[in-house]
Every structure is written in structure tokens, then in C-alpha cells.
Design a protein around this motif. Structure first.
Motif, mmCIF file in Angstrom:
data_model
loop_
_atom_site.group_PDB
_atom_site.id
_atom_site.type_symbol
_atom_site.label_atom_id
_atom_site.label_comp_id
_atom_site.label_asym_id
_atom_site.label_seq_id
_atom_site.Cartn_x
_atom_site.Cartn_y
_atom_site.Cartn_z
ATOM 1 N N LYS A 69 14.118 -1.456 2.418
ATOM 2 C CA LYS A 69 12.795 -0.834 2.309
ATOM 3 C C LYS A 69 11.818 -1.775 1.618
ATOM 4 C CE LYS A 69 14.638 2.871 0.433
ATOM 5 N NZ LYS A 69 14.801 4.177 -0.210
ATOM 6 N N THR A 89 5.930 5.626 -7.007
ATOM 7 C CA THR A 89 7.267 6.089 -6.608
ATOM 8 C C THR A 89 7.812 5.234 -5.471
ATOM 9 O OG1 THR A 89 6.751 8.345 -7.284
ATOM 10 C CG2 THR A 89 8.605 8.062 -5.773
ATOM 11 N N TRP A 90 6.959 4.950 -4.480
ATOM 12 C CA TRP A 90 7.401 4.110 -3.364
ATOM 13 C C TRP A 90 7.852 2.733 -3.836
ATOM 14 C CZ3 TRP A 90 3.067 5.309 0.776
ATOM 15 C CH2 TRP A 90 3.468 6.417 1.534
ATOM 16 N N GLU A 121 9.080 2.037 -6.758
ATOM 17 C CA GLU A 121 10.363 2.216 -7.454
ATOM 18 C C GLU A 121 11.515 2.442 -6.471
ATOM 19 O OE1 GLU A 121 9.398 5.367 -10.208
ATOM 20 O OE2 GLU A 121 7.671 4.224 -10.932
ATOM 21 N N GLU A 122 11.219 3.008 -5.307
ATOM 22 C CA GLU A 122 12.252 3.277 -4.306
ATOM 23 C C GLU A 122 12.457 2.106 -3.352
ATOM 24 O OE1 GLU A 122 10.860 6.837 -2.377
ATOM 25 O OE2 GLU A 122 11.544 8.131 -4.013
ATOM 26 N N SER A 123 11.616 1.105 -3.462
ATOM 27 C CA SER A 123 11.713 -0.021 -2.524
ATOM 28 C C SER A 123 12.826 -0.980 -2.940
ATOM 29 C CB SER A 123 10.383 -0.779 -2.481
ATOM 30 O OG SER A 123 10.212 -1.528 -3.680
#
Lengths: 141, 141
Positions: free
Chosen positions: A2, A61-62, A64-66
Motif C-alpha cells: 500500500k 490514518t492512511w 499510518e496504514e501504508s
């Protein structure tokens, strides 16, 4: 893998075609771009329906999730600068690309964090090589 | 109290007179501005003699040594965005000020950190009140 892509929104949309190009190129190579809205022509209209806080929470958030972050930093952008720092603080590898000759911040060019790489490009082929090289290295991690 | 002032450098120097105004106003009120070079007319010439890494280390260290940060965010700036995030991550109170009507990033306007305040101003008197109010609150900490 991601990939969070960061490009100027309110700082100025003059490079939107470059953002579209990068995102389409990466998607064609099967990378998942989790912020493809950055290249949308009518992004401001979409974001106008969201609160500022909702946008902030979504983007952080994106990140942190990448798995990694790619930022196009040719156009000065307070938001992109914030996102780069946020990514570094979450131990995400960050590639900053910019058109040769652009005036890029020392907070990017002189950054001593092991998580940041900055590369200039002067044509599409060079840009593509830089992108694939970065993602290839991070895929193996 | 040591105040780090952040304003656009490579993002564009069109508001340099505002930066000078803010710094002189704060110094007249006995606050110590530890980055007054931001308002220097010949800053680029000075910084051209420093390496990018030296500039990065200087600015991040100054932020870490400051008691609080004031950022003028009217002009989009990747470096200012990075510095705001860096300050927040070091638990420094940050005041972001901008001219009413400016397009300011959601990473500032929507920031949920307790360390950030964002305030627009439409004239010098209002700007001065905002500055003194923020610094007065942080002096008591």
C-alpha cells in the motif's frame, strides 16, 4: 503493497497531470495507491463536503496504514510537508520526487532521517525508474 | 521564552514583510525569537552557503529547544508543514496564523492535536491580539 501518494492540494493544482501520471503508472504495475483522490480534478469539491478534521484524520490514518509514501514535492505544500514528517515519525519509507530545478525545502533535501530519499527527475522515463527503484527496494522489506 | 518562528522560505517570499512585522512585534514584547533569519531579505544568500543538512539540523534543533512555535501559513510551504509536524511531535504548542481567505491545508485547520491552534487575521491589530493571547497562555505553563 500500500502506497500513500502525497501531492499539493490547496498549495496549488498545477501539477495535477503529473500526479495522475504517477498514480496510473504505479497502478499499472500493481501497486495499491491509497490516496488516489489527490489526482482527482474535482477534489476540492469532494473535500468541501468533508470537515477539516475528517480530512486530517483520513490522511494521517492512511499514512499510518501504508507500507511507504511517495510525495511529489515540486509545488510547495504545507500539507505535503506535514505528511512527510508524519510518515517519517511512523517509520514509513518516504520517496520525495521533484522536477529538476524546483526549489525544494531543506526539510526534504537535507533531511537526515534514514526513511527519506529525495530524487529529482527531468523526464518521465527517469521518474518511472526512480519510482520503480524505490518500490522495488521496499517490496523486499 | 524562546519562540521558533516559521515562515515560507523556498515556497515563496511574498510575505516577508509580514514575517518582519511579527518578529519585531514579538521582540518589542521581550520574547526571544530563535529563528529571526526567516525575515531576512537576503536569507537565500546566507543559506546558500550552508549545506541542506546543516539547515535541516539547525531548524529541527531550534524547534526542539524552543518553548513554542509560531508559524505564518498563508504561503504554502513544504518546510513549514514539516516544521509544524516536528514541533507537535516534540510536544511544543504551535500557533498557525494566516490571512483571512487564504487556502490553508487541512493538516493545519483540521489537526486534532492539542498542541496546535490555527487563527486567521484580517488586520494587524487582530494579528497582534492573537499572538499575545497565545504567548500569554504559554508563558503561564
Amino acid at each position: 503493497m500500500k502506497v500513500f501518494f502525497a501531492g499539493s492540494i490547496r498549495g496549488g493544482r498545477q501539477l495535477i497531470s503529473t500526479y495522475e501520471y504517477i498514480i496510473r503508472f504505479l497502478e499499472a504495475h500493481n501497486y495499491m495507491i491509497i490516496s488516489e483522490h489527490v489526482a482527482l480534478q474535482d477534489l476540492e469539491r469532494i473535500e468541501a463536503k468533508m470537515t477539516e478534521q475528517a480530512i486530517f484524520k483520513k490522511d494521517t490514518t492512511w499514512i499510518e496504514e501504508s507500507d511507504c509514501v511517495i510525495a511529489e514535492v515540486t509545488v510547495p505544500s504545507t500539507g505535503v510537508g506535514y505528511e512527510i514528517c508524519h510518515a517519517v515519525n511512523h517509520q514509513k519509507p518516504v520517496l520525495c520526487v521533484y522536477e529538476e530545478g524546483a526549489k525544494v525545502s531543506a526539510m526534504v533535501l537535507g533531511n537526515t532521517s534514514k526513511y527519506i530519499i529525495a530524487r529529482s527527475y527531468s523526464n518521465k522515463q527517469q521518474l518511472e525508474e526512480i519510482l520503480l527503484d524505490f518500490l522495488g527496494k521496499n517490496s523486499r522489506m
